[in-house]
Design a protein around this motif. Structure first.
Motif, PDB file in Angstrom:
ATOM      1  N   MET A 183       6.165   5.173   0.704  1.00 65.42           N
ATOM      2  CA  MET A 183       6.998   3.956   0.688  1.00 65.42           C
ATOM      3  C   MET A 183       6.405   2.935  -0.278  1.00 65.42           C
ATOM      4  O   MET A 183       7.130   2.289  -1.045  1.00 65.42           O
ATOM      5  CB  MET A 183       7.070   3.351   2.100  1.00 65.42           C
ATOM      6  N   ILE A 184       5.089   2.793  -0.250  1.00 64.43           N
ATOM      7  CA  ILE A 184       4.428   1.827  -1.142  1.00 64.43           C
ATOM      8  C   ILE A 184       4.665   2.234  -2.599  1.00 64.43           C
ATOM      9  O   ILE A 184       4.982   1.403  -3.464  1.00 64.43           O
ATOM     10  CB  ILE A 184       2.918   1.739  -0.814  1.00 64.43           C
ATOM     11  N   GLN A 185       4.555   3.532  -2.863  1.00 69.75           N
ATOM     12  CA  GLN A 185       4.780   4.005  -4.240  1.00 69.75           C
ATOM     13  C   GLN A 185       6.208   3.716  -4.696  1.00 69.75           C
ATOM     14  O   GLN A 185       6.432   3.308  -5.845  1.00 69.75           O
ATOM     15  CB  GLN A 185       4.476   5.503  -4.334  1.00 69.75           C
ATOM     16  N   GLY A 186       7.163   3.887  -3.776  1.00 69.91           N
ATOM     17  CA  GLY A 186       8.554   3.555  -4.112  1.00 69.91           C
ATOM     18  C   GLY A 186       8.690   2.071  -4.421  1.00 69.91           C
ATOM     19  O   GLY A 186       9.380   1.663  -5.370  1.00 69.91           O
ATOM     20  N   GLY A 187       8.020   1.252  -3.604  1.00 70.64           N
ATOM     21  CA  GLY A 187       8.064  -0.204  -3.804  1.00 70.64           C
ATOM     22  C   GLY A 187       7.522  -0.605  -5.166  1.00 70.64           C
ATOM     23  O   GLY A 187       8.079  -1.479  -5.848  1.00 70.64           O
ATOM     24  N   ILE A 188       6.446   0.059  -5.566  1.00 73.99           N
ATOM     25  CA  ILE A 188       5.844  -0.261  -6.878  1.00 73.99           C
ATOM     26  C   ILE A 188       6.810   0.125  -8.002  1.00 73.99           C
ATOM     27  O   ILE A 188       7.016  -0.614  -8.962  1.00 73.99           O
ATOM     28  CB  ILE A 188       4.486   0.468  -7.044  1.00 73.99           C
ATOM     29  N   GLN A 189       7.453   1.298  -7.818  1.00 79.82           N
ATOM     30  CA  GLN A 189       8.384   1.736  -8.875  1.00 79.82           C
ATOM     31  C   GLN A 189       9.562   0.766  -9.009  1.00 79.82           C
ATOM     32  O   GLN A 189      10.105   0.583 -10.098  1.00 79.82           O
ATOM     33  CB  GLN A 189       8.874   3.167  -8.589  1.00 79.82           C
ATOM     34  N   MET A 190       9.903   0.101  -7.890  1.00 82.40           N
ATOM     35  CA  MET A 190      11.017  -0.869  -7.965  1.00 82.40           C
ATOM     36  C   MET A 190      10.570  -2.217  -8.511  1.00 82.40           C
ATOM     37  O   MET A 190      11.379  -3.102  -8.709  1.00 82.40           O
ATOM     38  CB  MET A 190      11.643  -1.051  -6.571  1.00 82.40           C
ATOM     39  N   GLY A 191       9.253  -2.408  -8.687  1.00 78.93           N
ATOM     40  CA  GLY A 191       8.828  -3.649  -9.340  1.00 78.93           C
ATOM     41  C   GLY A 191       7.789  -4.487  -8.612  1.00 78.93           C
ATOM     42  O   GLY A 191       7.339  -5.501  -9.144  1.00 78.93           O
ATOM     43  N   PHE A 192       7.417  -4.099  -7.383  1.00 79.29           N
ATOM     44  CA  PHE A 192       6.398  -4.897  -6.688  1.00 79.29           C
ATOM     45  C   PHE A 192       4.998  -4.542  -7.160  1.00 79.29           C
ATOM     46  O   PHE A 192       4.727  -3.402  -7.558  1.00 79.29           O
ATOM     47  CB  PHE A 192       6.469  -4.667  -5.165  1.00 79.29           C
ATOM     48  N   HIS A 193       4.107  -5.531  -7.099  1.00 83.95           N
ATOM     49  CA  HIS A 193       2.689  -5.229  -7.281  1.00 83.95           C
ATOM     50  C   HIS A 193       2.251  -4.380  -6.087  1.00 83.95           C
ATOM     51  O   HIS A 193       2.787  -4.543  -4.988  1.00 83.95           O
ATOM     52  CB  HIS A 193       1.862  -6.522  -7.323  1.00 83.95           C
ATOM     53  N   PRO A 194       1.243  -3.509  -6.273  1.00 85.14           N
ATOM     54  CA  PRO A 194       0.840  -2.638  -5.169  1.00 85.14           C
ATOM     55  C   PRO A 194       0.511  -3.395  -3.876  1.00 85.14           C
ATOM     56  O   PRO A 194       0.925  -2.989  -2.795  1.00 85.14           O
ATOM     57  CB  PRO A 194      -0.401  -1.925  -5.725  1.00 85.14           C
ATOM     58  N   HIS A 195      -0.189  -4.553  -4.007  1.00 86.07           N
ATOM     59  CA  HIS A 195      -0.563  -5.240  -2.755  1.00 86.07           C
ATOM     60  C   HIS A 195       0.667  -5.833  -2.069  1.00 86.07           C
ATOM     61  O   HIS A 195       0.754  -5.891  -0.846  1.00 86.07           O
ATOM     62  CB  HIS A 195      -1.643  -6.308  -3.008  1.00 86.07           C
TER      63      HIS A 195
END
Ligand code: NDP
Ligand code: A1CAB
Length: 264
Positions: A183-195
């Motif tokens: 889920m975190i990896q998906g979030g990063i791909q959509m534009g969020f910083h990892p943290h």
């Protein structure tokens, strides 16, 4: 006096100790951790104020409860070392994967054995601990359940389900965390910083688990509340299922279950 010794201060041992050390069942000075590693002992002593030792015999000499928290391949050596020293009213609590009460009692026939299967959530008082014991171990079972109630939730189960409990409850921590990572990896791909992606995914996971835990509902009922018709949630869920999400999780659980029956 209620004293306890934990043989093995590794990943799980440390989690149990940090939970138990903050409970009111044992004073920290009455908890002793035995480990081969000086590094592990220094860590638990400094962080939790418990006693430590590298000598098993010395550490079990005047305690009522002994938790076995070593890897399956290390258990035989530990049992061989303690078998002549144990006295009959000492209770063994085994966290060891794949070894039955009967197998432990073959080596230490005089002692009552209780099997527990906690998880590393213990360090945050969020363990799921499944517990089983033979019919003749009633009073001690009540205390051991109380002990593990201080570090999360407990469930008394039949011993035949202990391997399944290990996969679902103990390995389960890793399974959920792998999903969280995705889920975190998906979030990063959509534009969020990892943290940022991590904050959002972790809080959302806690919300999802808490909804089911507090409402007592089936997960699918809570899913229905999120899936707007023709919306983005059902689109994502269906794609995950087309890619085999549920099937691969169930297959992974069953692969783990098949493996556990070969562990010794
Ligand atoms: N980790 C988890 O999430 C869970 C683990 N379990 C089970 O709990 C048990 C412990 O697992 P885990 O904590 O991960 O394992 P670890 O290897 O992290 O910890 C075991 C510790 O015991 C020490 N040890 C081994 N033999 C002796 C000995 N004779 N005297 C003193 N210390 C000794 C080891 O030292 P050294 O490394 O030097 O050998 C190590 O530090 C296993 O049986 C596992 O299957 C169950 C549920 C969850
Ligand atoms: O991986 C293992 O074999 C152990 C049992 C459950 C968690 N760790």
């Amino acid at each position: 006096m209620n004293k306890i010794t934990i043989i093995g201060g590794g990943n799980l041992g440390k989690s149990i100790i940090s939970g138990l050390g903050n409970s009111d069942l044992f004073e920290a000075k009455h908890i002793t951790v035995v480990d081969k590693s000086e590094h592990n002992l220094t860590e638990v002593k400094e962080k939790l104020g418990v006693s430590t030792s590298q000598h098993i015999i010395e550490a079990i000499s005047d305690v009522k409860w002994v938790i076995l928290c070593v890897q399956p391949r290390q258990l035989d050596a530990v049992l061989e070392e303690i078998k002549e020293e144990l006295i009959a009213d000492q209770i063994l609590i085994s966290t060891v994967t794949g070894t039955s009460i009967a197998e432990i009692n073959e080596v230490v026939p005089k002692n009552k054995v209780i099997r527990v299967m906690p998880n590393t959530g213990a360090s945050k008082k969020l363990s799921m601990t499944c517990i089983s014991a033979n019919e003749d171990v009633k009073e001690e079972l009540v205390f051991v359940q109380k002990m593990f109630d201080t570090i999360g939730k407990t469930l008394i189960i039949e011993e035949r389900l202990m391997q399944a409990a290990t996969v679902l409850g103990a390995s389960g921590i890793a399974f959920f965390l792998r999903f969280l990572r995705a889920m975190i990896q998906g979030g990063i791909q959509m534009g969020f910083h990892p943290h940022e992606a991590q904050i959002i995914a972790v809080q959302t996971a806690m919300g999802a688990a808490t909804l089911v835990a507090k409402n007592g509902t089936h997960p699918e009922r809570e899913i229905d509340k999120v899936t707007t018709p023709q919306g983005c949630t059902i689109e994502g869920l269906n794609e995950m299922e087309h890619q085999g999400l549920s099937s691969s999780v169930i297959k992974g659980v069953m692969a783990s279950y098949e493996k556990i029956n070969t562990i010794k």
